[in-house]
Design an enzyme around this catalytic site. Structure first.
Site, PDB file in Angstrom:
ATOM      1  N   GLY A  98       1.563   3.017  -2.554  1.00  0.00           N
ATOM      2  CA  GLY A  98       1.125   3.931  -3.621  1.00  0.00           C
ATOM      3  C   GLY A  98       1.666   3.495  -4.981  1.00  0.00           C
ATOM      4  N   LYS A  99       1.936   2.189  -5.107  1.00  0.00           N
ATOM      5  CA  LYS A  99       2.490   1.660  -6.372  1.00  0.00           C
ATOM      6  C   LYS A  99       1.559   1.942  -7.548  1.00  0.00           C
ATOM      7  CE  LYS A  99       2.469  -2.373  -4.386  1.00  0.00           C
ATOM      8  NZ  LYS A  99       2.102  -2.007  -3.012  1.00  0.00           N
ATOM      9  N   GLN A 150       2.028  -5.956  -3.342  1.00  0.00           N
ATOM     10  CA  GLN A 150       2.493  -6.043  -1.949  1.00  0.00           C
ATOM     11  C   GLN A 150       3.801  -5.253  -1.772  1.00  0.00           C
ATOM     12  OE1 GLN A 150       1.473  -9.497  -3.335  1.00  0.00           O
ATOM     13  NE2 GLN A 150      -0.488  -8.611  -2.858  1.00  0.00           N
ATOM     14  N   THR A 205       3.072 -12.480   2.688  1.00  0.00           N
ATOM     15  CA  THR A 205       2.168 -13.108   1.745  1.00  0.00           C
ATOM     16  C   THR A 205       2.885 -14.338   1.166  1.00  0.00           C
ATOM     17  OG1 THR A 205       0.666 -12.729  -0.098  1.00  0.00           O
ATOM     18  CG2 THR A 205       2.830 -11.628  -0.236  1.00  0.00           C
ATOM     19  N   ASP A 216       0.805  -1.227   0.000  1.00  0.00           N
ATOM     20  CA  ASP A 216       0.000   0.000   0.000  1.00  0.00           C
ATOM     21  C   ASP A 216       0.834   1.272   0.000  1.00  0.00           C
ATOM     22  OD1 ASP A 216      -2.280  -1.587   0.103  1.00  0.00           O
ATOM     23  OD2 ASP A 216      -2.273  -1.631   2.290  1.00  0.00           O
ATOM     24  N   ASN A 229      -5.310 -10.176  -3.535  1.00  0.00           N
ATOM     25  CA  ASN A 229      -4.990  -9.575  -2.232  1.00  0.00           C
ATOM     26  C   ASN A 229      -4.520  -8.133  -2.426  1.00  0.00           C
ATOM     27  OD1 ASN A 229      -2.697 -10.572  -3.533  1.00  0.00           O
ATOM     28  ND2 ASN A 229      -1.682 -11.296  -1.675  1.00  0.00           N
ATOM     29  N   ALA A 230      -3.992  -7.830  -3.607  1.00  0.00           N
ATOM     30  CA  ALA A 230      -3.523  -6.475  -3.901  1.00  0.00           C
ATOM     31  C   ALA A 230      -4.714  -5.545  -4.090  1.00  0.00           C
ATOM     32  CB  ALA A 230      -2.683  -6.486  -5.170  1.00  0.00           C
ATOM     33  N   GLY A 231      -4.506  -4.276  -3.743  1.00  0.00           N
ATOM     34  CA  GLY A 231      -5.507  -3.244  -4.015  1.00  0.00           C
ATOM     35  C   GLY A 231      -4.753  -2.005  -4.420  1.00  0.00           C
ATOM     36  N   HIS A 232      -4.781  -1.687  -5.703  1.00  0.00           N
ATOM     37  CA  HIS A 232      -4.005  -0.555  -6.206  1.00  0.00           C
ATOM     38  C   HIS A 232      -4.968   0.544  -6.647  1.00  0.00           C
ATOM     39  CE1 HIS A 232      -0.544  -3.565  -7.233  1.00  0.00           C
ATOM     40  NE2 HIS A 232      -0.815  -3.486  -5.947  1.00  0.00           N
TER      41      HIS A 232
HETATM   42  P1  GDP Z   1      -0.695   0.383  -3.565  1.00  0.00           P
HETATM   43  O1  GDP Z   1      -1.305  -0.874  -3.076  1.00  0.00           O
HETATM   44  O2  GDP Z   1       0.778   0.436  -3.318  1.00  0.00           O
HETATM   45  O3  GDP Z   1      -1.037   0.696  -5.000  1.00  0.00           O
HETATM   46  O4  GDP Z   1      -1.328   1.549  -2.679  1.00  0.00           O
HETATM   47  P2  GDP Z   1      -2.896   1.735  -2.323  1.00  0.00           P
HETATM   48  O5  GDP Z   1      -3.592   2.199  -3.539  1.00  0.00           O
HETATM   49  O6  GDP Z   1      -3.420   0.542  -1.625  1.00  0.00           O
HETATM   50  O7  GDP Z   1      -2.815   2.860  -1.211  1.00  0.00           O
HETATM   51  C1  GDP Z   1      -2.243   4.107  -1.471  1.00  0.00           C
HETATM   52  C2  GDP Z   1      -3.305   5.201  -1.253  1.00  0.00           C
HETATM   53  O8  GDP Z   1      -2.671   6.464  -1.176  1.00  0.00           O
HETATM   54  C3  GDP Z   1      -4.281   5.327  -2.414  1.00  0.00           C
HETATM   55  O9  GDP Z   1      -5.532   5.664  -1.896  1.00  0.00           O
HETATM   56  C4  GDP Z   1      -3.702   6.462  -3.253  1.00  0.00           C
HETATM   57  O10 GDP Z   1      -4.690   7.149  -4.007  1.00  0.00           O
HETATM   58  C5  GDP Z   1      -3.144   7.355  -2.175  1.00  0.00           C
HETATM   59  N1  GDP Z   1      -1.965   8.147  -2.561  1.00  0.00           N
HETATM   60  C6  GDP Z   1      -0.946   7.805  -3.373  1.00  0.00           C
HETATM   61  N2  GDP Z   1       0.014   8.744  -3.350  1.00  0.00           N
HETATM   62  C7  GDP Z   1      -0.404   9.705  -2.485  1.00  0.00           C
HETATM   63  C8  GDP Z   1       0.176  10.920  -1.985  1.00  0.00           C
HETATM   64  O11 GDP Z   1       1.290  11.303  -2.331  1.00  0.00           O
HETATM   65  N3  GDP Z   1      -0.556  11.623  -1.078  1.00  0.00           N
HETATM   66  C9  GDP Z   1      -1.804  11.220  -0.658  1.00  0.00           C
HETATM   67  N4  GDP Z   1      -2.431  11.970   0.244  1.00  0.00           N
HETATM   68  N5  GDP Z   1      -2.371  10.082  -1.107  1.00  0.00           N
HETATM   69  C10 GDP Z   1      -1.670   9.334  -1.992  1.00  0.00           C
HETATM   70  P1  IMO Z   2      -0.877  -4.116  -2.250  1.00  0.00           P
HETATM   71  O1  IMO Z   2      -0.445  -4.673  -3.572  1.00  0.00           O
HETATM   72  C1  IMO Z   2      -0.924  -4.526   2.095  1.00  0.00           C
HETATM   73  C2  IMO Z   2      -0.942  -8.578   3.703  1.00  0.00           C
HETATM   74  C3  IMO Z   2      -2.187  -9.001   4.465  1.00  0.00           C
HETATM   75  C4  IMO Z   2      -1.575  -9.943   5.482  1.00  0.00           C
HETATM   76  C5  IMO Z   2      -0.496 -10.638   4.678  1.00  0.00           C
HETATM   77  C6  IMO Z   2      -0.923 -11.991   4.114  1.00  0.00           C
HETATM   78  O2  IMO Z   2      -2.163  -3.391  -2.276  1.00  0.00           O
HETATM   79  O3  IMO Z   2       0.230  -3.358  -1.627  1.00  0.00           O
HETATM   80  P2  IMO Z   2      -2.511 -12.687   2.088  1.00  0.00           P
HETATM   81  O4  IMO Z   2      -3.948 -12.382   1.815  1.00  0.00           O
HETATM   82  O5  IMO Z   2      -1.589 -12.195   1.019  1.00  0.00           O
HETATM   83  O6  IMO Z   2      -2.267 -14.120   2.435  1.00  0.00           O
HETATM   84  O7  IMO Z   2      -2.168 -11.852   3.434  1.00  0.00           O
HETATM   85  O8  IMO Z   2      -0.164  -9.773   3.603  1.00  0.00           O
HETATM   86  N1  IMO Z   2      -1.173  -8.088   2.330  1.00  0.00           N
HETATM   87  C7  IMO Z   2      -1.121  -6.804   1.988  1.00  0.00           C
HETATM   88  N2  IMO Z   2      -0.941  -5.702   2.741  1.00  0.00           N
HETATM   89  N3  IMO Z   2      -1.037  -4.408   0.752  1.00  0.00           N
HETATM   90  C8  IMO Z   2      -1.195  -5.500  -0.022  1.00  0.00           C
HETATM   91  O9  IMO Z   2      -1.186  -5.446  -1.369  1.00  0.00           O
HETATM   92  C9  IMO Z   2      -1.281  -6.773   0.590  1.00  0.00           C
HETATM   93  N4  IMO Z   2      -1.456  -8.035   0.133  1.00  0.00           N
HETATM   94  C10 IMO Z   2      -1.371  -8.832   1.209  1.00  0.00           C
HETATM   95  O10 IMO Z   2      -2.802  -7.899   5.075  1.00  0.00           O
HETATM   96  O11 IMO Z   2      -0.928  -9.204   6.493  1.00  0.00           O
HETATM   97 MG    MG Z   3      -2.838  -1.520  -1.826  1.00  0.00          MG
END
Ligand code: GDP
Ligand code: IMO
Ligand code: MG
Length: 429
Positions: free
Chosen positions: A14-15, A224, A239, A12, A37-40
């Protein structure tokens, strides 16, 4: 130019945002590890997209998207994502390619994940319950695994599912006293996956090598983060895939030497969802301030993320293990308003100081953080277009991050939108 984007913390970072930006000058974006499991999250203007299996390049209509061999594909989630983008006017026909060797996450994997976590009680990993662990275990076990390419032989698959589901049902009954599953229901679903997903399925390794020979620009998107890597993270709170950049070659079939730049993504602080050690965790009002301001709630599960100070020991480790060339430091804006900020630059374990991260949780459990404290800044920085317009204290914060992680920070996030990104032309150390 080929690049790879990878998380340097516990996910998480911010990839998704960085991949979406870099996809503008890439021909192909490749997911190579993890699963749903990922959420981008990708924010484009006033629109927001949450992607779990599709590469974040999917938002850009001219970009080809590859789901490579090591991704564990939940066909239901993937189809929902394809349909959702379609509803929003973004078509994937002719530009989405799924590896025939990618393993399928089926209903019994998700059930097994949930039952195991429930049975572990306080000792649970805190997984996303997306069936990742059980699917990867079946992959390593081989005999009971189902891959995308198996959808081409429905008679063979029907046969296999009967055996696999019978085996799983014995486990469900014996270990968890749980209801059995019906192989024919799972098979009927697979028939519909075959119809909808086989048109996208091919040998992605051959496709990628063809693209390399044609000089296409490829962007690899890690899911991740390095600390969640099964071999190099905080095992067992990880993971089930190689979530560091080391997973990129095996996960895609493209050697690492074809990549010109490995870009690591880190937040200006640290977050983690799920259980496991977290030395700089702030279980107090500062942690809550970061959670509220940064909207730190999971994209996949909605769980509140644990928050803490920036841990340079963690990120320096990820830079070293992953061969990271440059870093994108996101969410700097989230830190605006705090009186002072801390960066962890070392640990003390059993009276000894170390700056090298011990990926061994019994040692990590004993780590006491050594901090450097810096003054904060009050200004809103969400509109700062270049580094020189940041408050001096924010510039100093970035400088200490760079020094302590031994990598140049070339991008800085000051908000979720594409244009809220500062690009810097600093040289590699
Ligand atoms: P990922 O899994 O690495 O792609 O990250 P996520 O999308 O799960 O979580 C990152 C969150 O931060 C998302 O809601 C993005 O929209 C937000 N985000 C990314 N870069 C920035 C930043 O520089 N500032 C703020 N405030 N939010 C950001
Ligand atoms: P992105 O790509 C944050 C964490 C879970 C748990 C551990 C194992 O959005 O960064 P799993 O379901 O993979 O067996 O869970 O890994 N986890 C993540 N945490 N961002 C993720 O993906 C994750 N994918 C798995 O919360 O601790
Ligand atoms: Mg994420």
């Amino acid at each position: 130019m080929n690049r790879c984007v990878v998380g340097l913390q516990w996910g998480d970072e911010g990839k998704g945002k960085i991949v979406d930006i870099l996809a503008e000058d890439s021909d192909i974006v490749v997911r190579y590890n993890g699963g749903a499991n990922a959420g981008h999250t990708v924010v484009v203007g006033n629109d927001s997209f949450a992607l779990h299996l599709l590469p974040s390049g999917a938002i850009r209509p001219g970009t080809a998207c590859v789901i490579a061999n090591a991704v564990v594909v939940d066909p239901e989630t993937l189809l929902e994502e394809i349909e959702e983008l379609d509803r929003r006017g973004i078509g994937l026909n002719g530009r989405l390619f799924i590896s025939e060797n990618a393993h399928l996450v089926l209903d019994y994997h998700k059930k097994e994940d949930r039952l195991r976590e429930e049975s572990l009680g306080k000792k649970k990993i805190g997984t996303t319950i997306r069936g990742i662990g059980p699917c990867c275990a079946d992959k390593a076990g081989r005999s009971y695994a189902v891959r995308m390419g198996d959808l081409r032989d429905l008679a063979g698959l029907q046969d296999k599912l009967r055996t696999v589901v019978e085996y799983k049902n014995r486990i469900f009954a014996a270990l968890y006293n749980a209801e059995p599953m019906d192989a024919s229901v799972i098979f009927e679903k697979c028939k519909s996956y075959a119809e909808k997903l086989l048109p996208f399925t091919l040998d992605t390794t051959a496709y990628l090598h063809g693209a390399l020979a044609d000089g296409k620009a490829i962007l690899f998107e890690g899911a991740q983060g390095t600390l969640l890597d099964i071999d190099h993270g905080t095992f067992p709170f990880v993971t089930s895939s190689n979530a560091s950049s080391l997973g990129m070659p095996s996960g895609s079939g493209v050697p690492a030497k074809m990549v010109d730049e490995f870009i690591g993504v880190a937040k200006a602080y640290t977050t983690r969802v799920g259980a496991g050690p977290f030395p700089t965790e702030l279980d107090n009002e500062i942690g809550q301030f970061i959670r509220d301001k940064g909207y730190e709630y999971g994209t996949t599960t909605g769980r509140p993320r644990r928050c803490g100070w920036f841990d340079a020991v963690v990120v320096a480790y990820s830079v070293a293990v992953g061969g990271i060339d440059s870093v994108a430091l996101l969410h700097l804006d989230t830190l605006s308003g705090l009186d002072e900020l801390k960066i962890c630059i070392g640990y003390e374990i059993d009276g000894e100081k170390t700056a090298f991260f011990p990926a061994n949780i019994s040692k990590l459990a004993k780590a006491k953080c050594i901090y450097e404290t810096l003054p904060g800044w009050k200004e809103d920085i969400t509109q700062a277009g270049d580094f020189g317009r940041l408050p001096v204290n924010a510039q100093n914060y970035v400088a200490l991050v760079e020094k302590s992680i031994k990598a140049p920070v070339k991008m800085i996030g000051v908000g979720p939108k594409r244009r809220q990104t500062i690009f810097r032309n600093v040289h590699s150390r």
